[in-house]
Scaffold this active site. Structure first.
Site, PDB file in Angstrom:
ATOM      1  CG  MET C   1      -0.208  -0.305   2.493  1.00  0.00           C
ATOM      2  SD  MET C   1      -1.282  -1.112   3.674  1.00  0.00           S
ATOM      3  CE  MET C   1      -1.971  -2.423   2.689  1.00  0.00           C
ATOM      4  N   PRO C   2       1.733   1.361  -0.978  1.00  0.00           N
ATOM      5  CG  PRO C   2       3.533   0.802  -2.340  1.00  0.00           C
ATOM      6  CD  PRO C   2       2.131   0.406  -2.025  1.00  0.00           C
ATOM      7  CE1 TYR C   3      -0.521  10.107  -1.087  1.00  0.00           C
ATOM      8  CE2 TYR C   3       1.533  10.726  -0.033  1.00  0.00           C
ATOM      9  CZ  TYR C   3       0.369  11.083  -0.670  1.00  0.00           C
ATOM     10  OH  TYR C   3       0.105  12.403  -0.899  1.00  0.00           O
TER      11      TYR C   3
END
EC number: 5.3.2.-
Lengths: 72, 72, 72, 72, 72, 72
Positions: C1-3
């Site tokens: 779940m990278p941002y």
């Protein structure tokens, strides 16, 4: 698909408090903007009190000066 | 002079993986926008899984609930 | 779940270039960290050249001073 | 009510240096924009040199390659 | 002295909705962490749908492809 | 290679004031940490007063309620 970044001082925040922040921020996005929680991210950054300043001073010093002040 | 901030969970990212992220992001700025790599910054923040929430839950819990799920 | 947050100057970036940045950053997360693209966010901030400084100067001035310089 | 976020590498920044950054940034907001210091926040993030890239490379490598270079 | 940054797409968020987000985030800091609202900041960034990507695609395209999807 | 992000309300900040902020922040990095200004970035974000909250309220409302207050 909101992204919410919460910056707070690292003063003993528990896992349960972090969970409550995540739940509360996500619910707010659902309630106010009808967002999908499955694509709502909440990221909490805990900042050392030496690294946070307000009113010219480090929070570390503010805590030392006024342990009972209302500044949290 | 792009600035790229990559936030990921702190689940054993190696120095080599970080280098690959830095190279890839920088190359993308060169390829797509003709930017100068000498003034392209990439900063990686590794976030504890207790501090990252998605779909109301801490990633720590998601990992416990579904070790083999596709959610990474 | 990278941002991933990409900050660039607002100098005529096209919709296609933005799409290329989004695709490239997302693919990098898949390739390097085996992340799920469905929960990978890329957010591009375009910043006015008056509001970006490097080496003491606004980018607006750098552009005026050296239109052909390598600083992008 | 400015919010200033200073990102630097975590190379032995002292508590006194952090205090100087906080004072300097806050004073700048007072001097230039007549802001109220009581509602001016400064947050310093110290980033591991493995996690900061410039010109395709990790700062860790840049430090190893050129201990006396001007790149800080 | 929390700082909360809410990033959402710029799809007609009303002033009243912004107020509700500010109130809700601030109340959460009071309820969960006993923070002082007078030094709690909430900053909302509205991002163009061309500039936000998820799952390789711009939100603009996701909106076009699936106006009734659950992805918000 | 510091990166400094200054968030302020968008209340008529002039180009000269922005330049002064950039110069001041960069000089501070040179003076306090001996950083190289050529790789010091300052990015200023101007935020609409509807989008900034403090003490539960939008700055827009605080401005309306107390035009002469010390809260800036």
């Amino acid at each position: 698909m909101p992204y919410i970044n919460v910056k707070i001082t690292d003063e003993g925040v528990s896992k349960e408090q972090k969970q409550a922040i995540i739940k509360g921020c996500t619910q707010l996005m659902v309630d106010v903007l009808d967002k999908n929680p499955a694509t709502t991210f909440v990221v909490i950054d805990e900042v050392n009190t030496d690294n946070w300043g307000i009113g010219f001073d480090q929070v570390t010093e503010l805590r030392n000066q006024a342990l009972n002040s209302g500044t949290k």
